[in-house]
Design an enzyme around this catalytic site. Structure first.
Site, PDB file in Angstrom:
ATOM      1  N   MET A   1       0.957  -1.160   0.005  1.00  0.00           N
ATOM      2  CA  MET A   1       0.079  -0.072   0.211  1.00  0.00           C
ATOM      3  C   MET A   1       1.045   1.288  -0.149  1.00  0.00           C
ATOM      4  O   MET A   1       1.977   1.299   0.315  1.00  0.00           O
ATOM      5  CB  MET A   1      -0.999   0.231   1.243  1.00  0.00           C
ATOM      6  CG  MET A   1      -1.979  -0.950   1.274  1.00  0.00           C
ATOM      7  SD  MET A   1      -2.738  -0.479  -0.313  1.00  0.00           S
ATOM      8  CE  MET A   1      -4.253  -2.225   0.699  1.00  0.00           C
ATOM      9  N   CYS A   2       0.575   2.245  -0.287  1.00  0.00           N
ATOM     10  CA  CYS A   2       0.823   3.592  -0.175  1.00  0.00           C
ATOM     11  C   CYS A   2       1.265   4.355   0.563  1.00  0.00           C
ATOM     12  O   CYS A   2       0.462   4.065   1.939  1.00  0.00           O
ATOM     13  CB  CYS A   2       0.143   4.509  -1.349  1.00  0.00           C
ATOM     14  SG  CYS A   2      -0.264   3.682  -3.497  1.00  0.00           S
ATOM     15  N   ARG A   3       1.590   5.583   0.681  1.00  0.00           N
ATOM     16  CA  ARG A   3       2.172   6.428   2.443  1.00  0.00           C
ATOM     17  C   ARG A   3       1.603   7.237   1.045  1.00  0.00           C
ATOM     18  O   ARG A   3       1.573   8.440   0.239  1.00  0.00           O
ATOM     19  CB  ARG A   3       3.044   6.251   2.335  1.00  0.00           C
ATOM     20  CG  ARG A   3       3.472   4.602   3.341  1.00  0.00           C
ATOM     21  CD  ARG A   3       2.605   4.372   4.447  1.00  0.00           C
ATOM     22  NE  ARG A   3       2.140   3.592   4.217  1.00  0.00           N
ATOM     23  CZ  ARG A   3       1.369   3.039   4.481  1.00  0.00           C
ATOM     24  NH1 ARG A   3       0.608   3.836   6.540  1.00  0.00           N
ATOM     25  NH2 ARG A   3      -0.103   2.471   4.725  1.00  0.00           N
ATOM     26  N   VAL A  86       3.830   8.792  -1.776  1.00  0.00           N
ATOM     27  CA  VAL A  86       4.885   7.552  -2.051  1.00  0.00           C
ATOM     28  C   VAL A  86       4.262   6.636  -2.508  1.00  0.00           C
ATOM     29  O   VAL A  86       3.120   6.347  -1.874  1.00  0.00           O
ATOM     30  CB  VAL A  86       5.943   7.493  -1.388  1.00  0.00           C
ATOM     31  CG1 VAL A  86       6.726   9.246  -0.896  1.00  0.00           C
ATOM     32  CG2 VAL A  86       5.218   6.768   0.247  1.00  0.00           C
ATOM     33  N   ASN A 112      -4.746   5.846  -0.634  1.00  0.00           N
ATOM     34  CA  ASN A 112      -4.080   4.768  -0.682  1.00  0.00           C
ATOM     35  C   ASN A 112      -4.571   3.442  -0.126  1.00  0.00           C
ATOM     36  O   ASN A 112      -5.591   3.138   0.675  1.00  0.00           O
ATOM     37  CB  ASN A 112      -3.348   5.133   1.165  1.00  0.00           C
ATOM     38  CG  ASN A 112      -2.661   3.543   1.415  1.00  0.00           C
ATOM     39  OD1 ASN A 112      -2.196   2.382   0.790  1.00  0.00           O
ATOM     40  ND2 ASN A 112      -2.753   3.269   2.350  1.00  0.00           N
TER      41      ASN A 112
END
Length: 283
Positions: A1-3, A86, A112
């Protein structure tokens, strides 16, 4: 997963949150603490509001930790409202068009999560994007499709209602996803900031909020020089920050997202979030 990380408050240099502190977003791109995907190296992006009507936007496919342009921009840009992301790709290739945030006019969005079973549903999800907006589709990922579909459902006026309608419509497609639809996201129009935390299986990605004087921070993981004061945004909630005040309200695409009877001020944000979390845990 993204941040992801979003900030609303007195203008600061972006590097003060994104580059320098322990647990900064750039450090999370190398070693996330609260995600299944530890490394988030499939691109990065910034969206910020300053003196122009439209937000500034930077997106690139380099990992945040090796993007010297990102570091330089964060050192020079000073803003009182910005979004940063990110990426760890779950759908769509590594490309600039798939990097967050996404922009339309004054609107910014980052996400996200995922649309479960997206390869099977992609054609139907993209059909939810109005013809007038489909020409703005630059990437292939599910997040951009959600953003454009929500714009067609009125997110410029009522983001909470538009995203609730969009997620509800996705769940109704062709029997719905076989896997969970997860939605930890931030939307801004330059005046207001909305932070959503919801999932169809009740297990949304992590999302935290923190009061720091008159400023509000939202992030996938606590970060900054002072890690104290962060509180998880309760699942099934949307946090709205506008005009120096914050509201925490229910967000349920399958039901009603109810408005609170009175909007707590930003100074009460920590107690509001903590109380809501305790109430949900006791239910």
């Amino acid at each position: 997963m993204c941040r992801l990380l979003a900030y609303s408050g007195s203008p600061i240099f972006l590097e003060d949150l994104l580059i320098h502190p322990a647990g900064s977003l750039v450090s999370q791109s190398m070693a996330a603490r609260e995600a299944r995907t530890v490394v988030n190296g499939d691109g990065c992006g910034l969206g910020w509001y300053a003196e122009r009507p439209e937000p500034g936007l930077y997106r690139g496919i380099l990992p945040a930790w090796s993007d010297r342009n990102l570091v330089s921009l964060c050192r020079q840009i000073r803003s009182g409202l910005f979004l940063a992301h990110v990426r760890a790709a779950t759908s769509g290739e590594v490309s600039t068009g798939n990097c967050h945030p996404f922009a339309h006019g004054r609107q910014l969005f980052m996400h996200n999560g995922q649309i479960g079973d997206y390869p099977r549903l992609r054609r139907e999800v993209e059909a939810m994007i109005p013809d007038a907006l489909y020409g703005e589709r630059r990437g292939t990922c599910d997040s951009e499709a959600i953003f454009l579909a929500a714009l067609g459902r009125g997110s410029e006026i009522d983001p909470a209602g538009a995203y609730a309608a969009t997620l509800r419509d996705i769940l109704a497609l062709n029997g719905g996803p076989d896997e969970a639809l997860r939605f930890a996201a931030v939307h801004s129009d330059g005046e207001r900031l909305f932070a959503f935390r919801w999932a169809s299986d009740g297990q949304p990605p992590s999302l935290y909020a923190k009061l720091d004087g008159s400023s509000v921070l939202v992030a996938s993981e606590p970060c900054g020089c002072d890690p104290s004061g962060w509180q998880p945004i309760p699942p099934g909630s949307v946090l709205e920050v506008a005009d120096g005040e914050a509201r925490l309200r229910r967000f349920d695409p399958l039901g009603a997202h109810a408005q609170p009877s009175a909007a707590p001020r930003v100074s009460a944000l920590r107690d509001t979030v903590a109380t809501a979390a305790a109430t949900r845990n006791a239910a």
